[in-house]
Design a protein around this motif. Structure first.
Motif, PDB file in Angstrom:
ATOM      1  N   PHE A  85     -45.706  74.308  55.010  1.00  0.00           N
ATOM      2  CA  PHE A  85     -46.287  75.549  55.514  1.00  0.00           C
ATOM      3  C   PHE A  85     -46.933  75.331  56.881  1.00  0.00           C
ATOM      4  CE2 PHE A  85     -46.083  77.368  51.171  1.00  0.00           C
ATOM      5  CZ  PHE A  85     -45.719  78.671  51.488  1.00  0.00           C
ATOM      6  N   ALA A  86     -47.657  74.210  57.034  1.00  0.00           N
ATOM      7  CA  ALA A  86     -48.329  73.937  58.299  1.00  0.00           C
ATOM      8  C   ALA A  86     -47.334  73.767  59.436  1.00  0.00           C
ATOM      9  CB  ALA A  86     -49.203  72.695  58.168  1.00  0.00           C
ATOM     10  N   ARG A  87     -46.190  73.131  59.149  1.00  0.00           N
ATOM     11  CA  ARG A  87     -45.174  72.949  60.178  1.00  0.00           C
ATOM     12  C   ARG A  87     -44.475  74.272  60.499  1.00  0.00           C
ATOM     13  NH1 ARG A  87     -42.802  67.013  58.208  1.00  0.00           N
ATOM     14  NH2 ARG A  87     -44.245  65.787  59.521  1.00  0.00           N
ATOM     15  N   GLN A  88     -44.460  75.183  59.542  1.00  0.00           N
ATOM     16  CA  GLN A  88     -43.900  76.508  59.819  1.00  0.00           C
ATOM     17  C   GLN A  88     -44.850  77.287  60.720  1.00  0.00           C
ATOM     18  OE1 GLN A  88     -40.768  77.224  58.440  1.00  0.00           O
ATOM     19  NE2 GLN A  88     -40.827  78.807  60.015  1.00  0.00           N
ATOM     20  N   SER A  89     -46.146  77.229  60.385  1.00  0.00           N
ATOM     21  CA  SER A  89     -47.201  77.852  61.191  1.00  0.00           C
ATOM     22  C   SER A  89     -48.533  77.335  60.676  1.00  0.00           C
ATOM     23  CB  SER A  89     -47.160  79.379  61.071  1.00  0.00           C
ATOM     24  OG  SER A  89     -48.316  79.946  61.660  1.00  0.00           O
ATOM     25  N   ARG A  90     -49.388  76.873  61.581  1.00  0.00           N
ATOM     26  CA  ARG A  90     -50.678  76.342  61.151  1.00  0.00           C
ATOM     27  C   ARG A  90     -51.467  77.374  60.351  1.00  0.00           C
ATOM     28  NH1 ARG A  90     -53.215  71.897  62.941  1.00  0.00           N
ATOM     29  NH2 ARG A  90     -54.439  72.392  61.089  1.00  0.00           N
ATOM     30  N   ARG A  91     -51.236  78.655  60.606  1.00  0.00           N
ATOM     31  CA  ARG A  91     -51.980  79.702  59.912  1.00  0.00           C
ATOM     32  C   ARG A  91     -51.625  79.806  58.434  1.00  0.00           C
ATOM     33  NH1 ARG A  91     -50.552  84.919  63.198  1.00  0.00           N
ATOM     34  NH2 ARG A  91     -48.571  83.801  63.408  1.00  0.00           N
ATOM     35  N   THR A  92     -50.520  79.209  58.036  1.00  0.00           N
ATOM     36  CA  THR A  92     -50.073  79.369  56.648  1.00  0.00           C
ATOM     37  C   THR A  92     -50.352  78.149  55.778  1.00  0.00           C
ATOM     38  OG1 THR A  92     -47.834  78.539  57.132  1.00  0.00           O
ATOM     39  CG2 THR A  92     -48.221  80.899  57.423  1.00  0.00           C
ATOM     40  N   GLU A  93     -50.990  77.129  56.321  1.00  0.00           N
ATOM     41  CA  GLU A  93     -51.214  75.897  55.550  1.00  0.00           C
ATOM     42  C   GLU A  93     -51.949  76.155  54.238  1.00  0.00           C
ATOM     43  OE1 GLU A  93     -53.850  71.817  55.766  1.00  0.00           O
ATOM     44  OE2 GLU A  93     -53.238  72.721  57.666  1.00  0.00           O
ATOM     45  N   PHE A 100     -60.008  76.792  46.860  1.00  0.00           N
ATOM     46  CA  PHE A 100     -59.579  75.423  47.165  1.00  0.00           C
ATOM     47  C   PHE A 100     -58.504  75.417  48.247  1.00  0.00           C
ATOM     48  CE2 PHE A 100     -56.182  72.312  46.464  1.00  0.00           C
ATOM     49  CZ  PHE A 100     -56.866  71.137  46.754  1.00  0.00           C
ATOM     50  N   GLY A 101     -57.564  76.346  48.138  1.00  0.00           N
ATOM     51  CA  GLY A 101     -56.466  76.385  49.087  1.00  0.00           C
ATOM     52  C   GLY A 101     -56.936  76.492  50.525  1.00  0.00           C
ATOM     53  N   PHE A 102     -57.937  77.296  50.745  1.00  0.00           N
ATOM     54  CA  PHE A 102     -58.357  77.514  52.122  1.00  0.00           C
ATOM     55  C   PHE A 102     -59.456  76.552  52.562  1.00  0.00           C
ATOM     56  CE2 PHE A 102     -56.056  81.254  50.851  1.00  0.00           C
ATOM     57  CZ  PHE A 102     -55.218  81.422  51.938  1.00  0.00           C
ATOM     58  N   VAL A 103     -60.186  75.973  51.612  1.00  0.00           N
ATOM     59  CA  VAL A 103     -61.130  74.912  51.970  1.00  0.00           C
ATOM     60  C   VAL A 103     -60.373  73.649  52.372  1.00  0.00           C
ATOM     61  CG1 VAL A 103     -62.879  73.343  51.038  1.00  0.00           C
ATOM     62  CG2 VAL A 103     -63.039  75.793  50.581  1.00  0.00           C
ATOM     63  N   ALA A 104     -59.262  73.357  51.660  1.00  0.00           N
ATOM     64  CA  ALA A 104     -58.487  72.139  51.944  1.00  0.00           C
ATOM     65  C   ALA A 104     -57.911  72.136  53.347  1.00  0.00           C
ATOM     66  CB  ALA A 104     -57.362  71.990  50.915  1.00  0.00           C
ATOM     67  N   THR A 105     -57.689  73.305  53.914  1.00  0.00           N
ATOM     68  CA  THR A 105     -57.151  73.340  55.283  1.00  0.00           C
ATOM     69  C   THR A 105     -58.166  72.826  56.293  1.00  0.00           C
ATOM     70  OG1 THR A 105     -57.916  75.625  55.660  1.00  0.00           O
ATOM     71  CG2 THR A 105     -55.717  75.333  54.728  1.00  0.00           C
ATOM     72  N   ARG A 106     -59.445  72.767  55.928  1.00  0.00           N
ATOM     73  CA  ARG A 106     -60.469  72.279  56.843  1.00  0.00           C
ATOM     74  C   ARG A 106     -60.444  70.762  56.962  1.00  0.00           C
ATOM     75  NH1 ARG A 106     -61.136  76.079  59.833  1.00  0.00           N
ATOM     76  NH2 ARG A 106     -63.010  75.022  60.628  1.00  0.00           N
ATOM     77  N   VAL A 107     -59.793  70.103  56.015  1.00  0.00           N
ATOM     78  CA  VAL A 107     -59.665  68.641  56.095  1.00  0.00           C
ATOM     79  C   VAL A 107     -58.572  68.316  57.102  1.00  0.00           C
ATOM     80  CG1 VAL A 107     -59.144  66.528  54.809  1.00  0.00           C
ATOM     81  CG2 VAL A 107     -60.358  68.422  53.680  1.00  0.00           C
ATOM     82  N   PRO A 108     -58.888  67.534  58.140  1.00  0.00           N
ATOM     83  CA  PRO A 108     -57.883  67.277  59.179  1.00  0.00           C
ATOM     84  C   PRO A 108     -56.747  66.389  58.684  1.00  0.00           C
ATOM     85  CG  PRO A 108     -59.833  65.952  59.573  1.00  0.00           C
ATOM     86  CD  PRO A 108     -60.174  66.867  58.437  1.00  0.00           C
TER      87      PRO A 108
END
Length: 518
Positions: free
Chosen positions: A85-93, A487-495
């Motif tokens: 998802f991130a490689r498709q668009s960072r907004r969708t990770e 969890f899904g959106f908190v995990a995106t904060r981990v680099p």
């Protein structure tokens, strides 16, 4: 692995060594407990033989198109669900991590059902449940308490549950090809043989034809009911292992020159074929049970836990060669469930490996040990059945379904990813992926599934599920649904680690045009 089109990074992550292995692994994931104990009853409840029409429409307009979407994400972006998802668009990770959270929760409870089926495989030899399969299952076997949460262990469940987790960890540590691939190569043919044998034996039971008449007699009026079509879309969606990261992950392990749409058709129709086979076997056995008890088939027809651990033990006790039927049935549950659970946990393991650049063994331990401990503490107890039932209901209806709808809408309309995905699928496809696919994924499938979701939400609000206390539904039901989203959106904060590129990987070998129609 020495393929010219495999990069060093792909070798490190692991790869299926052939399209055949990938297809078997995908079938192993798709064919699970729901095929055996859910589809027959859903078909019976929604028009019998007439249900085949909405079922096939749902398969062709939502199931297979969404399967292609998952394949395109994973195969093009060469990563776990979050990385793809991130490689498709960072907004969708965050959508990928949402799916990872769902898979972790499913892993917690799904293993318990396998532990039950494992015990019942051996119980079948001497009919341990005696004259009262229902009383034995809830009382002596599960030692079910009053609704609530206790930590009182049930050793008859906890020990086989630990065995299941040990076997899962062993397979997952072996890796993509040596573990998942070999498991599928060996056990999917065994599953098919065992289930065909079960169906063949069931067809010769007294009353079997009455059971099949009950299942397949068409109720054409049912086709005019929106609920029947909603049931068809829901069944296809749940049974194909789509929308929550599994097929994204598995397709990332496939060589780049693989015909993914062609593979998807094989997987989709194989899954549906197994469901039809399950319907025949289950209702033939229920027909026997009805005749033996002097009642109508609709009085013994059931699904889920009641079918597997109460109705079938009754059949085993009353039928000649009952032990043979029992071993085949429960062993089929174990194999189908095990291959599905491996795929569920692989979603989490693959995501952890990608995010933290961990070794396979390290990631398996980091994921499986906490999941196993939570599973043992909450599911190996006298209240385990309640916790399992609530999480399973809410995670399927409001977890998997919700994230799938959001994923389709975001990919189609927010990041406008469907054209690039269609181009990728067409590189080696035997089926032209053109406007029809974009319409189905962008319009038809999300609208149909949104209708299913809204119906389920209204029903659940109007009638609290299972009659459980409100606090249990809020904690283990709605609470888990909200938790995986957060969890899904908190995990995106981990680099991501610096070594991880968020660019779509280039193919190491030139691709040849396939002459597709766009």
């Amino acid at each position: 692995m020495a393929h010219a089109d495999v990069t060093a990074d792909e070798q490190k992550r692991g790869m299926f060594n052939s399209r055949r292995v990938f297809i078997l692994a995908a079938i192993g994931s798709a064919v699970g407990l729901g095929n055996i104990w859910r589809f027959p009853y859903v078909a019976y409840e929604n028009g019998g033989g007439a249900f085949v029409i909405p079922y096939l429409v749902a398969l062709l307009t939502a199931g297979i198109p969404f399967l292609f979407l998952d394949y395109a994400l994973g195969h093009r972006n060469r990563g776990s669900a979050p990385l793809s998802f991130a490689r498709q668009s960072r907004r969708t990770e965050g959508l990928g991590w949402w799916q990872v959270g769902i898979c972790f929760m499913i892993g917690v409870y799904y293993a318990a059902v396998l532990a039950w089926a494992l015990r019942y495989t051996f119980f079948s030899f001497n009919e341990s449940w005696g004259d009262d399969p229902e009383g034995y299952f809830f009382g002596e076997f599960l030692e079910v308490s009053e609704p609530g949460v206790t930590l009182d262990p049930v050793w008859g469940v906890m020990i086989p549950l630990a065995v299941v987790w040990a076997a899962l960890i062993a397979v997952l540590v072996l890796g993509v090809q040596k573990g998942i691939g070999m498991l599928s190569l060996i056990f999917i043919p065994i599953l098919v043989i065992a289930f065909v044998a079960l169906v063949a034996r069931s067809l010769f039971l007294d009353g079997a034809m009455d059971g099949l008449d009950t299942l397949f007699t068409p109720d054409w009026e049912a086709l005019t009911k929106p609920g029947v079509w909603a049931a068809a879309y829901g069944q296809i969606f749940f049974s194909l292992s789509i929308g929550f990261g599994i097929m994204i992950t598995y397709s990332s392990y496939v060589k780049r020159d693989t015909d993914m749409p062609g593979s998807g058709l094989v997987v989709g129709f194989a899954n549906s074929g197994f469901e039809l086979l399950a319907g025949i076997g289950v209702f033939a056995a229920l027909g026997f049970m009805a005749q033996a008890n002097g009642v109508a088939v609709d009085e013994v027809a059931s699904s889920g836990i009641g079918l597997a651990f109460i109705a079938f033990p009754t059949i085993i006790s009353e039928a000649s060669f009952g032990a043979f039927i029992g071993v085949l049935f429960f062993a089929s549950l174990v194999i189908a469930g095990f291959t599905s659970l491996v795929s569920v946990l692989e979603v989490v393991i693959s995501a952890v490996r990608d995010k933290f650049e961990m070794t396979r063994v390290g990631a398996v331990v980091a994921v499986s040990v906490p999941c196993a401990l939570v599973s043992l503490v909450f599911l190996g107890t006298t209240s385990g059945l309640y916790v399992l039932d609530i999480i399973d209901n809410f995670m399927n209806k409001f977890g998997i379904l919700f994230v799938a709808i959001v994923s389709m809408v975001v990919l189609a309309w927010v990041v406008r990813a469907l054209p690039s995905m269609a181009d990728h699928l067409n590189e080696y496809s035997s089926i032209p992926i053109s406007a029809w696919w974009k319409v189905l994924v962008g319009f038809i499938a999300p609208i149909a599934l949104a209708y299913v979701l809204v119906r389920e939400f209204i029903d659940t609000v109007d009638t609290p599920y299972g009659g459980y206390p409100g606090w249990m539904l809020n904690v283990f039901g709605w609470g888990t649904v909200v938790a995986v989203i957060v969890f899904g959106f908190v995990a995106t904060r981990v680099p991501w680690r610096p070594e991880t590129t968020l660019q779509v990987p280039e193919s190491p070998t030139p691709r040849q045009p396939s002459g597709e129609v766009r």
